[in-house]
Design a protein around this motif. Structure first.
Motif, PDB file in Angstrom:
ATOM      1  N   THR A  79       0.821  -1.217   0.000  1.00  0.00           N
ATOM      2  CA  THR A  79       0.000   0.000   0.000  1.00  0.00           C
ATOM      3  C   THR A  79       0.857   1.270   0.000  1.00  0.00           C
ATOM      4  O   THR A  79       1.624   1.511   0.926  1.00  0.00           O
ATOM      5  CB  THR A  79      -0.935   0.012   1.224  1.00  0.00           C
ATOM      6  OG1 THR A  79      -1.942  -0.988   1.037  1.00  0.00           O
ATOM      7  CG2 THR A  79      -1.620   1.363   1.416  1.00  0.00           C
ATOM      8  N   VAL A  80       0.700   2.066  -1.053  1.00  0.00           N
ATOM      9  CA  VAL A  80       1.474   3.318  -1.125  1.00  0.00           C
ATOM     10  C   VAL A  80       0.780   4.307  -2.062  1.00  0.00           C
ATOM     11  O   VAL A  80       0.137   3.921  -3.039  1.00  0.00           O
ATOM     12  CB  VAL A  80       2.927   3.049  -1.618  1.00  0.00           C
ATOM     13  CG1 VAL A  80       2.964   2.636  -3.077  1.00  0.00           C
ATOM     14  CG2 VAL A  80       3.830   4.259  -1.374  1.00  0.00           C
ATOM     15  N   MET A  81       0.892   5.585  -1.719  1.00  0.00           N
ATOM     16  CA  MET A  81       0.435   6.666  -2.588  1.00  0.00           C
ATOM     17  C   MET A  81       1.562   7.676  -2.738  1.00  0.00           C
ATOM     18  O   MET A  81       2.090   8.175  -1.746  1.00  0.00           O
ATOM     19  CB  MET A  81      -0.801   7.359  -2.013  1.00  0.00           C
ATOM     20  CG  MET A  81      -1.300   8.528  -2.873  1.00  0.00           C
ATOM     21  SD  MET A  81      -2.766   9.347  -2.164  1.00  0.00           S
ATOM     22  CE  MET A  81      -4.049   8.165  -2.558  1.00  0.00           C
TER      23      MET A  81
ATOM     24  N   GLY B 151      10.020   1.207   3.551  1.00  0.00           N
ATOM     25  CA  GLY B 151       9.171   1.730   2.476  1.00  0.00           C
ATOM     26  C   GLY B 151       8.316   0.651   1.842  1.00  0.00           C
ATOM     27  O   GLY B 151       8.177  -0.450   2.377  1.00  0.00           O
ATOM     28  N   ASP B 152       7.729   0.991   0.694  1.00  0.00           N
ATOM     29  CA  ASP B 152       6.796   0.074   0.031  1.00  0.00           C
ATOM     30  C   ASP B 152       7.541  -1.046  -0.698  1.00  0.00           C
ATOM     31  O   ASP B 152       8.773  -1.071  -0.711  1.00  0.00           O
ATOM     32  CB  ASP B 152       5.901   0.856  -0.936  1.00  0.00           C
ATOM     33  CG  ASP B 152       6.699   1.722  -1.901  1.00  0.00           C
ATOM     34  OD1 ASP B 152       7.616   2.423  -1.449  1.00  0.00           O
ATOM     35  OD2 ASP B 152       6.423   1.701  -3.113  1.00  0.00           O
TER      36      ASP B 152
ATOM     37  N   LEU C  16       2.817   9.887   0.382  1.00  0.00           N
ATOM     38  CA  LEU C  16       1.849  10.581   1.235  1.00  0.00           C
ATOM     39  C   LEU C  16       1.405   9.767   2.450  1.00  0.00           C
ATOM     40  O   LEU C  16       0.977  10.330   3.451  1.00  0.00           O
ATOM     41  CB  LEU C  16       0.601  10.970   0.437  1.00  0.00           C
ATOM     42  CG  LEU C  16       0.793  11.959  -0.706  1.00  0.00           C
ATOM     43  CD1 LEU C  16      -0.554  12.400  -1.238  1.00  0.00           C
ATOM     44  CD2 LEU C  16       1.611  13.176  -0.280  1.00  0.00           C
ATOM     45  N   ASN C  17       1.487   8.444   2.336  1.00  0.00           N
ATOM     46  CA  ASN C  17       1.032   7.617   3.462  1.00  0.00           C
ATOM     47  C   ASN C  17       2.231   7.062   4.227  1.00  0.00           C
ATOM     48  O   ASN C  17       3.384   7.251   3.822  1.00  0.00           O
ATOM     49  CB  ASN C  17       0.147   6.477   2.965  1.00  0.00           C
ATOM     50  CG  ASN C  17       0.900   5.483   2.108  1.00  0.00           C
ATOM     51  OD1 ASN C  17       1.579   5.875   1.147  1.00  0.00           O
ATOM     52  ND2 ASN C  17       0.799   4.209   2.433  1.00  0.00           N
ATOM     53  N   THR C  18       1.957   6.381   5.329  1.00  0.00           N
ATOM     54  CA  THR C  18       3.017   5.744   6.105  1.00  0.00           C
ATOM     55  C   THR C  18       3.024   4.266   5.749  1.00  0.00           C
ATOM     56  O   THR C  18       2.067   3.541   6.051  1.00  0.00           O
ATOM     57  CB  THR C  18       2.754   5.904   7.618  1.00  0.00           C
ATOM     58  OG1 THR C  18       2.562   7.303   7.889  1.00  0.00           O
ATOM     59  CG2 THR C  18       3.919   5.402   8.427  1.00  0.00           C
TER      60      THR C  18
END
Length: 247
Positions: free
Chosen positions: A219-221, A236-237, A228-230
């Motif tokens: 999950t990443v934006m 990281g992603d 933008l997200n944690t």
């Protein structure tokens, strides 16, 4: 939870020309989750970025890399991938992948939960074969589940609805605007969200159709060079085979 419904591709939306360049980012907060919702008012800006070496054992890319390589402004992770023992490198996508109207991964007879959009930039979701997806005129599509909302109707959630986890979601409103959402999870400030949470949020923001994308550690934006997200991992992603990007 499942549905035989497929998005009605006949009805069209009217795009507000005055908002075509607009991207809105909203903080989403609930009892067990927090995250971001990105509203992209011009649906023609959404595209599918695909690992150029798809299906081989070579690693996928980070969403930020897909965004940069395609000269895009934003992106979220998209379809699932083979992930034996949580060690998958994002190189081998799950199910079918369609890019620019061509089936680039998976088979014509593979029956999956498909999430994609057609030449009219309409989000199409439903269970179908690769052949049906092409017959529906899907320009870009990936495989994941569950489908959350079809033609305004929420799909019934049974049991715990997948528990509480990080989520990535795509939806589309009646006016064509795309709803891209990430909800963080597995963290002290955000345990995660259930399927019902997502359906509630998507309905709150007027989604006609909506579906789950790969979640968890993926999950990443990304927007304008920033995440933008944690993400779940402090590293990281994850590398993924596909990403929905905003050009």
């Amino acid at each position: 939870r499942d549905t035989d419904e497929i998005t009605d591709s006949e009805t069209d939306f009217v795009i507000d020309e005055s908002k075509k360049d607009k991207i809105e980012i909203i903080d989403i907060k609930g009892p067990t989750y927090e995250g971001k919702l990105m509203i992209v008012y011009d649906p023609s800006r959404i595209h599918l970025a695909v690992n150029s070496d798809l299906g081989n054992s070579n690693e996928g890319y980070f969403v930020e890399e897909y965004v940069k390589a395609n000269d895009a402004i934003a992106g979220i992770n998209a379809g699932g991938f083979d992930d034996p023992n949580g060690q998958g490198t994002g190189g081998i996508p799950y199910g079918i992948v369609i890019q620019d109207g061509e089936l680039v991964s998976g088979g014509l007879d593979d029956y999956n939960s498909v999430i994609g959009f057609n030449e009219q930039n309409k989000l199409i979701v439903g269970n179908m074969t690769g052949r049906q997806a092409l017959e529906y005129g899907l320009r870009d599509a990936v495989t994941f589940k569950p489908i959350f909302i079809v033609n305004y109707v929420p799909v019934e959630v049974t049991g715990t609805g997948g528990g509480v986890n990080p989520r990535t979601v795509i939806g589309q409103r009646y006016d064509g605007a795309f709803l891209l959402m990430v909800l963080d999870g597995r963290q002290p400030s955000s345990f995660g969200s259930t399927y019902q949470d997502i359906i509630d949020i998507m309905q709150q923001y007027d989604a006609v159709n909506a579906a789950n994308l790969d979640g968890g550690n993926s999950t990443v934006m990304v927007y304008d060079g920033e995440t933008l997200n944690t993400t779940v991992s402090i590293k990281g992603d994850r590398r993924v085979p596909t990403a929905f990007i905003v050009k």
